[in-house]
Design an enzyme around this catalytic site. Structure first.
Site, PDB file in Angstrom:
ATOM      1  N   HIS A 116      -6.322   3.196  44.921  1.00 20.62           N
ATOM      2  CA  HIS A 116      -5.571   4.320  44.350  1.00 20.62           C
ATOM      3  C   HIS A 116      -6.503   4.888  43.299  1.00 20.62           C
ATOM      4  CE1 HIS A 116      -1.626   2.122  45.611  1.00 20.62           C
ATOM      5  NE2 HIS A 116      -2.255   2.677  46.620  1.00 20.62           N
ATOM      6  N   HIS A 118       8.134   6.730  49.857  1.00 27.21           N
ATOM      7  CA  HIS A 118       6.850   6.817  49.130  1.00 27.21           C
ATOM      8  C   HIS A 118       6.201   8.151  49.415  1.00 27.21           C
ATOM      9  CE1 HIS A 118       4.442   6.000  52.776  1.00 27.21           C
ATOM     10  NE2 HIS A 118       5.285   5.020  53.075  1.00 27.21           N
ATOM     11  N   HIS A 137      -2.650   9.512  48.352  1.00 25.12           N
ATOM     12  CA  HIS A 137      -3.213   9.196  47.037  1.00 25.12           C
ATOM     13  C   HIS A 137      -4.702   9.396  47.139  1.00 25.12           C
ATOM     14  CE1 HIS A 137      -4.510   5.258  48.656  1.00 25.12           C
ATOM     15  NE2 HIS A 137      -3.296   5.151  49.173  1.00 25.12           N
ATOM     16  N   GLU A 164      -0.563   9.224  54.902  1.00 22.89           N
ATOM     17  CA  GLU A 164       0.140   8.002  55.314  1.00 22.89           C
ATOM     18  C   GLU A 164       1.654   8.138  55.347  1.00 22.89           C
ATOM     19  OE1 GLU A 164       0.010   4.745  52.438  1.00 22.89           O
ATOM     20  OE2 GLU A 164      -1.415   5.871  51.237  1.00 22.89           O
ATOM     21  N   TYR A 180      11.069   3.792  57.548  1.00 19.72           N
ATOM     22  CA  TYR A 180      11.467   2.389  57.403  1.00 19.72           C
ATOM     23  C   TYR A 180      12.988   2.344  57.542  1.00 19.72           C
ATOM     24  CZ  TYR A 180       6.895   2.945  55.325  1.00 19.72           C
ATOM     25  OH  TYR A 180       5.581   3.322  55.126  1.00 19.72           O
ATOM     26  N   ASP A 232      -8.673   2.424  53.488  1.00 20.65           N
ATOM     27  CA  ASP A 232      -7.231   2.146  53.406  1.00 20.65           C
ATOM     28  C   ASP A 232      -6.585   2.667  54.687  1.00 20.65           C
ATOM     29  OD1 ASP A 232      -4.628   1.748  52.635  1.00 20.65           O
ATOM     30  OD2 ASP A 232      -4.646   3.193  50.988  1.00 20.65           O
ATOM     31  N   ARG A 236       4.247   2.992  59.710  1.00 20.46           N
ATOM     32  CA  ARG A 236       3.398   3.840  58.864  1.00 20.46           C
ATOM     33  C   ARG A 236       2.102   4.057  59.627  1.00 20.46           C
ATOM     34  NH1 ARG A 236       3.830   1.317  54.573  1.00 20.46           N
ATOM     35  NH2 ARG A 236       1.980   0.027  54.351  1.00 20.46           N
ATOM     36  N   ASP A 268      -1.569  -2.866  57.162  1.00 22.48           N
ATOM     37  CA  ASP A 268      -2.172  -1.953  56.187  1.00 22.48           C
ATOM     38  C   ASP A 268      -3.296  -2.748  55.547  1.00 22.48           C
ATOM     39  OD1 ASP A 268      -2.895  -0.374  54.030  1.00 22.48           O
ATOM     40  OD2 ASP A 268      -0.832   0.074  53.418  1.00 22.48           O
ATOM     41  N   ASP A 299     -11.590 -24.304  36.123  1.00 18.00           N
ATOM     42  CA  ASP A 299     -12.914 -23.705  35.939  1.00 18.00           C
ATOM     43  C   ASP A 299     -13.368 -22.857  37.130  1.00 18.00           C
ATOM     44  OD1 ASP A 299     -13.256 -25.765  37.643  1.00 18.00           O
ATOM     45  OD2 ASP A 299     -14.946 -26.682  36.600  1.00 18.00           O
ATOM     46  N   GLU A 307      -1.685   5.519  58.653  1.00 14.02           N
ATOM     47  CA  GLU A 307      -2.469   5.927  57.472  1.00 14.02           C
ATOM     48  C   GLU A 307      -3.931   6.101  57.834  1.00 14.02           C
ATOM     49  OE1 GLU A 307      -2.623   3.010  54.253  1.00 14.02           O
ATOM     50  OE2 GLU A 307      -3.216   4.607  52.865  1.00 14.02           O
ATOM     51  N   HIS A 354       5.503  -3.580  50.009  1.00 13.80           N
ATOM     52  CA  HIS A 354       4.372  -4.370  49.481  1.00 13.80           C
ATOM     53  C   HIS A 354       4.342  -5.790  50.042  1.00 13.80           C
ATOM     54  CE1 HIS A 354       3.751  -1.545  45.790  1.00 13.80           C
ATOM     55  NE2 HIS A 354       3.253  -1.069  46.915  1.00 13.80           N
TER      56      HIS A 354
HETATM   57  N1  GLY Z   1      -2.707   0.032  50.797  1.00 12.33           N
HETATM   58  C1  GLY Z   1      -2.124   0.687  49.703  1.00 12.33           C
HETATM   59  C2  GLY Z   1      -1.671   2.024  50.043  1.00 12.33           C
HETATM   60  O1  GLY Z   1      -1.576   2.357  51.202  1.00 12.33           O
HETATM   61  O2  GLY Z   1      -1.461   2.828  49.195  1.00 12.33           O
HETATM   62 MN    MN Z   2      -2.808   4.151  50.960  1.00 12.73          MN
HETATM   63 MN    MN Z   3      -2.641   1.459  52.790  1.00 13.49          MN
END
Ligand code: GLY
Ligand code: MN
Ligand code: MN
Length: 463
Positions: free
Chosen positions: A367, A356, A360, A410, A414, A273, A431, A262, A38, A433, A245
């Protein structure tokens, strides 16, 4: 005074008339979701619904007619429920509080909604967004059709409301930009706090774990009024940074390793982000710094490519050039094997290290919604074989940037262990960003309260 929400409802009604011959739009908020037994997940409203109402209670529906009339269905006042769950606005107070024209208890939804569909040309709702909504709309239309013999007409077409709302949401108004600046500032300070904690705990000889740094992020978010993280925080020590991820777990943060964080908070419905990669102990090693400087230069190139009139893909292409040149300079790719910079780009030889995209859209959703293809230009370019897969891909002219659009920048690299790669770089994942608001002449980076320069990161980690 007309609220921003009333202005957006009016703008949506105008678009429904202009682009789709009128009708009526139905926008539900998000359902409450059970977590276990619950206990529910923390409640998060639907972004479209919030954009048009500013209302955060569950069990609510907004209906907007193309003539601008708005109707809200919301939870009725209920002393018993309010003792347990908190104050409800209630339908009596909703018109004054939210500026809607009419409001009903949500208990009246199935009785009143078919009436709102009578004699309308179209019914609009967000397609493929709310489970069961299509069937629900069909059920209401069935009720309308049952009254056709009494002279009522039934909407003859259904239209995807996302096509209008996504375009509206793509360009952030002054209120949204201000909220996003505040969200980004909180997140930036949270990153600073995590960096400093890492160095301080290591200096004190403590056992630092990824979750310790996540705790610092969450503390800073909440301390400054953020309601939630905008997405699950990534705190990745050492080789974990190469898992895109990854999420904060129990891994130890070791002296000499890099940490990739991140993480961004959500503030008043808007996401931030940010990613930073820093040395756990506060000092970059030689190979770490070499690779870091390549990613940083790529990010600067992507920043320089972000301005009104440029295309969404331009920052990505700018970053790819710098990353690829850096991979050649550092010997992760070689001229002998991979050819010139243009060959590397053409054959996507960078892909094992950068898989990647650079950007975005960012907004209420991390996103965020909005087409990445310039409307009207889809399917105008020839198809080309993808160099990695051989699959024929239709080139899609990417979106032209306009002031007020918000995107992330970003780039990353890697490096997984491989015989082809100097061992000094193995297991390094980097990374960087930031969040950028497009302006007429460039872009405003709203997340730079946490630095990106090597010397500045090292300085703040000494502090
Ligand atoms: N934190 C998700 C991205 O960087 O797209
Ligand atoms: Mn991002
Ligand atoms: Mn991110």
């Amino acid at each position: 005074m007309t609220s921003i929400y009333a202005q957006r409802r009016a703008a949506l009604a105008a678009l429904m008339s202009e682009k789709g011959a009128g009708g009526v739009a139905i926008i539900p908020t998000a359902p409450e979701r059970a977590r276990n037994r619950d206990s529910d997940f923390p409640y998060r409203h639907d972004s479209y619904f919030y954009y048009l109402t500013g209302f955060t209670e569950p069990n609510a529906w907004l209906v907007i007619a193309a003539n601008g009339h708005s109707t809200l269905f919301c939870q009725p006042k209920d002393v018993e429920r309010e003792i347990w769950d908190g104050i409800r606005l209630g339908p009596e107070a909703a018109p004054a509080a939210l500026g809607v024209n009419t409001s009903w208890s949500v208990a009246e939804l199935h009785k009143e909604l078919p009436k709102l569909l009578e004699n309308q040309t179209n019914v609009w709702f967000p397609f493929a967004t709310h489970e069961g909504l299509t069937a629900q709309v069909d059920a209401w239309l069935t009720q309308v059709r049952a009254r056709v013999r009494m002279g009522v007409s039934c909407p003859s077409s259904q239209q995807d409301l996302c096509t209008l709302l996504d375009e509206m949401r793509l360009v952030k108004d002054a209120h949204e930009q201000d909220t996003m600046r505040r969200a980004a500032r909180i997140s930036a300070h949270a990153h600073v706090r995590a960096m400093q904690t890492s160095a301080r705990m290591l200096r004190a000889g403590q056992d630092v774990r990824e979750y310790h740094l996540e705790a610092e992020l969450l503390h800073e978010f909440r301390q400054h009024g953020s309601q939630f993280p905008a997405y699950t925080s990534i705190v990745a020590a050492g080789a974990n940074a190469c898992v895109l991820h990854y999420r904060a777990d129990t891994a130890p943060i070791k002296d000499g390793e890099l940490v990739l964080i991140d993480a961004g908070c959500e503030l008043d419905g808007y996401a931030s982000d940010i990613t930073r990669t820093f040395p756990a102990n506060g000092v970059f090693s030689g190979p770490q710094k070499d690779l870091y400087q390549v990613v940083l230069a790529a990010q600067y190139a992507s920043v320089a490519a972000t301005k009104a009139g440029a295309r969404f893909n331009d920052p990505h292409e700018a970053a790819l050039r710098v990353l690829s040149q850096g991979l050649l300079d550092l010997g992760l790719l070689t001229q002998a094997k991979h050819g010139s910079l243009d060959d590397v780009l053409e054959k996507k030889a960078y892909a094992p290290f950068y898989m990647h995209r650079t950007s975005h859209w960012l907004g209420m959703d991390v996103h965020d919604c909005g087409s990445y293809v310039e409307p009207g230009e889809a399917n105008t370019a020839p198809a080309k074989a993808d160099p990695l897969t051989g699959v024929m891909v239709q080139a899609r002219p990417s979106r032209v940037l306009h002031p007020g659009m918000v995107l992330t920048l970003e780039p990353g690299l890697y490096v997984r262990p491989s015989g082809d790669v100097p061992e000094a770089f193995w297991h390094i994942g980097i990374r960087i960003e930031d969040d950028a608001i497009v302006t007429a002449t460039g872009c405003e980076l709203i997340s730079r309260d946490v630095p990106v320069e090597v010397a500045e990161i090292e300085a703040l980690m000494r502090a």
